[in-house]
Design an enzyme around this catalytic site. Structure first.
Site, PDB file in Angstrom:
ATOM      1  N   HIS A  17       0.797  -1.231   0.000  1.00 29.39           N
ATOM      2  CA  HIS A  17       0.000   0.000   0.000  1.00 29.39           C
ATOM      3  C   HIS A  17       0.827   1.279   0.000  1.00 29.39           C
ATOM      4  CE1 HIS A  17       0.988  -0.092   4.260  1.00 29.39           C
ATOM      5  NE2 HIS A  17       0.589   1.165   4.333  1.00 29.39           N
ATOM      6  N   VAL A  21       1.273   1.905  -6.998  1.00 29.98           N
ATOM      7  CA  VAL A  21      -0.040   1.309  -7.263  1.00 29.98           C
ATOM      8  C   VAL A  21      -0.847   1.156  -5.978  1.00 29.98           C
ATOM      9  CG1 VAL A  21      -1.211  -0.772  -8.079  1.00 29.98           C
ATOM     10  CG2 VAL A  21       0.744   0.131  -9.342  1.00 29.98           C
ATOM     11  N   GLY A  22      -0.213   0.614  -4.945  1.00 32.57           N
ATOM     12  CA  GLY A  22      -0.946   0.366  -3.703  1.00 32.57           C
ATOM     13  C   GLY A  22      -1.516   1.643  -3.103  1.00 32.57           C
ATOM     14  N   SER A 113       2.082  -7.363 -15.571  1.00 23.22           N
ATOM     15  CA  SER A 113       2.769  -6.259 -16.253  1.00 23.22           C
ATOM     16  C   SER A 113       2.704  -6.513 -17.754  1.00 23.22           C
ATOM     17  CB  SER A 113       4.226  -6.246 -15.798  1.00 23.22           C
ATOM     18  OG  SER A 113       4.991  -5.435 -16.664  1.00 23.22           O
ATOM     19  N   SER A 114       2.789  -5.427 -18.528  1.00 20.38           N
ATOM     20  CA  SER A 114       2.783  -5.625 -19.985  1.00 20.38           C
ATOM     21  C   SER A 114       4.053  -6.332 -20.458  1.00 20.38           C
ATOM     22  CB  SER A 114       2.636  -4.275 -20.709  1.00 20.38           C
ATOM     23  OG  SER A 114       3.698  -3.416 -20.355  1.00 20.38           O
ATOM     24  N   CYS A 115       5.089  -6.400 -19.607  1.00 21.06           N
ATOM     25  CA  CYS A 115       6.317  -7.070 -20.068  1.00 21.06           C
ATOM     26  C   CYS A 115       6.201  -8.595 -20.031  1.00 21.06           C
ATOM     27  CB  CYS A 115       7.538  -6.576 -19.310  1.00 21.06           C
ATOM     28  SG  CYS A 115       7.583  -7.055 -17.604  1.00 21.06           S
ATOM     29  N   TYR A 142      11.894 -10.444 -14.273  1.00 18.00           N
ATOM     30  CA  TYR A 142      10.650  -9.878 -13.725  1.00 18.00           C
ATOM     31  C   TYR A 142       9.453 -10.456 -14.475  1.00 18.00           C
ATOM     32  CZ  TYR A 142       7.284  -6.159 -12.531  1.00 18.00           C
ATOM     33  OH  TYR A 142       6.192  -5.441 -12.090  1.00 18.00           O
ATOM     34  N   LYS A 146       6.251 -12.578 -13.064  1.00 13.52           N
ATOM     35  CA  LYS A 146       4.874 -12.099 -13.247  1.00 13.52           C
ATOM     36  C   LYS A 146       4.021 -13.135 -14.001  1.00 13.52           C
ATOM     37  CE  LYS A 146       4.742  -8.348 -10.998  1.00 13.52           C
ATOM     38  NZ  LYS A 146       3.743  -8.133  -9.963  1.00 13.52           N
ATOM     39  N   THR A 170      -0.282  -1.537 -18.282  1.00 17.33           N
ATOM     40  CA  THR A 170       0.794  -0.980 -19.095  1.00 17.33           C
ATOM     41  C   THR A 170       1.742  -0.186 -18.193  1.00 17.33           C
ATOM     42  OG1 THR A 170       1.193   0.180 -21.154  1.00 17.33           O
ATOM     43  CG2 THR A 170      -0.406   1.195 -19.656  1.00 17.33           C
ATOM     44  N   ASN A 171       2.709   0.554 -18.770  1.00 14.84           N
ATOM     45  CA  ASN A 171       3.621   1.373 -17.949  1.00 14.84           C
ATOM     46  C   ASN A 171       2.813   2.425 -17.192  1.00 14.84           C
ATOM     47  OD1 ASN A 171       5.395  -0.032 -19.705  1.00 14.84           O
ATOM     48  ND2 ASN A 171       6.926   1.576 -19.529  1.00 14.84           N
ATOM     49  N   LEU A 172       3.075   2.530 -15.898  1.00 15.98           N
ATOM     50  CA  LEU A 172       2.281   3.406 -15.021  1.00 15.98           C
ATOM     51  C   LEU A 172       3.110   4.598 -14.555  1.00 15.98           C
ATOM     52  CD1 LEU A 172       0.825   0.517 -12.855  1.00 15.98           C
ATOM     53  CD2 LEU A 172      -0.356   1.761 -14.688  1.00 15.98           C
ATOM     54  N   HIS A 185      11.536   4.164 -13.540  1.00 18.38           N
ATOM     55  CA  HIS A 185      11.089   4.052 -14.923  1.00 18.38           C
ATOM     56  C   HIS A 185      11.348   5.374 -15.647  1.00 18.38           C
ATOM     57  CE1 HIS A 185       8.732   0.768 -13.035  1.00 18.38           C
ATOM     58  NE2 HIS A 185       9.057   0.156 -14.144  1.00 18.38           N
TER      59      HIS A 185
HETATM   60  O1  GFB Z   1      10.616   2.836 -18.230  1.00 17.78           O
HETATM   61  P1  GFB Z   1      11.790   2.025 -18.567  1.00 17.78           P
HETATM   62  O2  GFB Z   1      12.920   2.029 -17.592  1.00 17.78           O
HETATM   63  O3  GFB Z   1      11.418   0.531 -18.782  1.00 17.78           O
HETATM   64  O4  GFB Z   1      12.404   2.540 -19.972  1.00 17.78           O
HETATM   65  P2  GFB Z   1      10.686  -0.377 -19.898  1.00 17.78           P
HETATM   66  C1  GFB Z   1      11.619   2.786 -21.086  1.00 17.78           C
HETATM   67  C2  GFB Z   1      12.449   3.382 -22.206  1.00 17.78           C
HETATM   68  O5  GFB Z   1      12.867   4.699 -21.818  1.00 17.78           O
HETATM   69  C3  GFB Z   1      13.721   2.643 -22.573  1.00 17.78           C
HETATM   70  C4  GFB Z   1      14.236   4.877 -22.091  1.00 17.78           C
HETATM   71  O6  GFB Z   1      13.871   2.660 -23.986  1.00 17.78           O
HETATM   72  C5  GFB Z   1      14.812   3.485 -21.906  1.00 17.78           C
HETATM   73  O7  GFB Z   1      16.073   3.371 -22.546  1.00 17.78           O
HETATM   74  N1  GFB Z   1      14.804   5.906 -21.204  1.00 17.78           N
HETATM   75  C6  GFB Z   1      15.283   7.113 -21.603  1.00 17.78           C
HETATM   76  C7  GFB Z   1      14.966   5.833 -19.866  1.00 17.78           C
HETATM   77  N2  GFB Z   1      15.780   7.799 -20.580  1.00 17.78           N
HETATM   78  C8  GFB Z   1      15.595   7.043 -19.471  1.00 17.78           C
HETATM   79  C9  GFB Z   1      15.901   7.237 -18.100  1.00 17.78           C
HETATM   80  O8  GFB Z   1      16.476   8.248 -17.679  1.00 17.78           O
HETATM   81  N3  GFB Z   1      15.520   6.242 -17.242  1.00 17.78           N
HETATM   82  C10 GFB Z   1      14.888   5.117 -17.682  1.00 17.78           C
HETATM   83  N4  GFB Z   1      14.530   4.183 -16.780  1.00 17.78           N
HETATM   84  N5  GFB Z   1      14.622   4.883 -18.982  1.00 17.78           N
HETATM   85  C11 GFB Z   1      10.128  -1.701 -17.793  1.00 17.78           C
HETATM   86  C12 GFB Z   1      10.538  -3.057 -17.290  1.00 17.78           C
HETATM   87  O9  GFB Z   1      10.534  -1.692 -19.100  1.00 17.78           O
HETATM   88  O10 GFB Z   1       8.758  -1.494 -17.801  1.00 17.78           O
HETATM   89  C13 GFB Z   1       9.805  -3.431 -16.086  1.00 17.78           C
HETATM   90  O11 GFB Z   1      11.935  -3.090 -17.133  1.00 17.78           O
HETATM   91  C14 GFB Z   1       8.322  -3.177 -16.195  1.00 17.78           C
HETATM   92  O12 GFB Z   1      10.042  -4.770 -15.814  1.00 17.78           O
HETATM   93  C15 GFB Z   1       8.054  -1.784 -16.663  1.00 17.78           C
HETATM   94  O13 GFB Z   1       7.711  -4.099 -17.041  1.00 17.78           O
HETATM   95  C16 GFB Z   1       6.588  -1.493 -16.866  1.00 17.78           C
HETATM   96  O14 GFB Z   1       9.368   0.171 -20.311  1.00 17.78           O
HETATM   97  O15 GFB Z   1      11.629  -0.672 -21.019  1.00 17.78           O
END
Ligand code: GFB
Length: 327
Positions: A17, A21-22, A113-115, A142, A146, A170-172, A185
């Protein structure tokens, strides 16, 4: 037999929580008049410990359970800590789903997760493309945890008749997100980087990867609303995707964030950093057919998230934030 519905008297456990999300689920439950919540911090109840989870469920016997607890993180954290992402997530959902079933919970909602879908799944990705191809390597650990969680829901329903449902968000993003650059993220990472670049009058901001991957972003309050909706209306083994139906490139996201934050410098793409999955857009036909749709568009959601960041995170620059985040 009629399925009992969550009511204001129901005892509801939101696992995780304090996470993105929680905490949104708790806000949504209170707003809808569900106040009989049982909540435990990680210090009070370590969900990776089977004996502690069993004791908790035996003592309190929650009737409805939302599994929003997970070890989560962005592309770098996933790639750096594969053992922790696999071990902790397998342990959390195994302990919680099993204890909920054995202690008579009416219903459980599990968040995947969408992954979980293949790296090169046809877009938009329907629930039916699960296990039809190889996963994206940066987050396969991960994703495998999931997938095991959603399969556990299906197995407990099939063998024991336990009303466990699984939703794939999806991505949140939103208030309460993790803004630690090593673990976060992309959306919170770019909000923070662009904000700090603006404050320091930097000429440019570094964006990881090529900027070409496409991502779909859903505000966490929309996700929470969808989870309550599914808890009340969906009672079978079919997975349900939760998304907003629109995606954009990371470069477009960075431009939108720069506009929201008011940064006028340049974006510099560091292609030595991984791109991850080329595209991850969910097919939300199933959820739409049930009668649910999101309310918060990306630009408005970004503005309120930036306000939250300014109030809660920005005042403590360099704060010692956790390396990876428990949702
Ligand atoms: O959100 P993110 O880390 O994860 O990265 P995923 C999404 C995209 O954003 C990638 C780019 O193409 C990264 O290279 N990106 C650009 C960045 N700048 C940045 C930055 O400063 N930080 C980050 N983090 N990314 C995750 C999974 O995948 O999505 C998890 O690893 C989960 O397991 C989550 O499923 C929803 O969208 O690629």
């Amino acid at each position: 037999m009629p399925v009992p519905r969550m009511s204001p008297d129901s005892l509801i456990f939101v696992a995780g929580h304090r996470g993105l999300v929680g905490s949104a689920l708790v806000r949504a439950l209170h707003a809808a008049g569900f106040d009989n919540l049982i909540l435990r911090t990680r210090q009070e109840l370590d969900l990776t410990r089977q004996d502690a989870v069993e004791r908790f469920f035996t003592q309190y016997r929650p009737q409805y359970v939302f599994v929003a607890a997970a070890r989560v993180g962005g592309i770098l954290a996933n790639d750096t800590y594969p053992a922790e992402f696999l071990r902790d997530n397998l342990a959390i959902h195994t302990n919680v789903i099993d204890a909920a079933y054995r202690n008579g919970a009416h219903k459980l909602l599990y968040l995947g997760s969408s992954c979980v879908y293949p790296k090169h799944a046809p877009q938009p990705m329907s629930e039916d493309c699960l296990l039809t191809g190889p996963l994206e390597p940066t987050n396969e650990w991960y994703a495998i945890a999931k997938i095991a969680g959603l399969k556990m829901c299906q197995a407990y329903r099939r063998q024991y008749g336990f009303n466990a449902i699984a939703a794939m968000p999806t991505n949140l993003y939103g208030p309460g997100d993790n803004f630690n650059l090593a673990g976060s993220h992309v959306l919170p990472a770019l909000l923070r980087k662009v904000h700090e670049a603006k404050l320091s009058d930097a000429a440019q901001v570094e964006v990881w990867g090529t900027g070409t991957p496409k991502r779909e972003f859903l505000h966490v309050d929309d996700l929470a609303a969808a989870c309550l909706f599914l808890m009340q209306r969906h009672d079978d083994s079919s997975l349900i995707n939760i998304g907003c139906g629109r995606d954009q490139t990371i470069a477009e996201l960075a431009q939108t964030i720069a506009r929201v934050v008011g940064f006028e410098g340049a974006l510099r793409f560091d292609s030595s950093k991984p791109d991850g999955t080329p595209r991850k857009l969910l097919d939300t036909t199933r959820l739409t057919a049930l009668g649910w749709k999101p309310q918060i568009d990306l630009e408005n959601g970004l503005r309120t998230t930036y306000d939250w960041f300014l109030q809660h995170v920005a005042p403590q620059p360099g704060a010692n934030l956790p390396r990876v985040h428990y949702g």
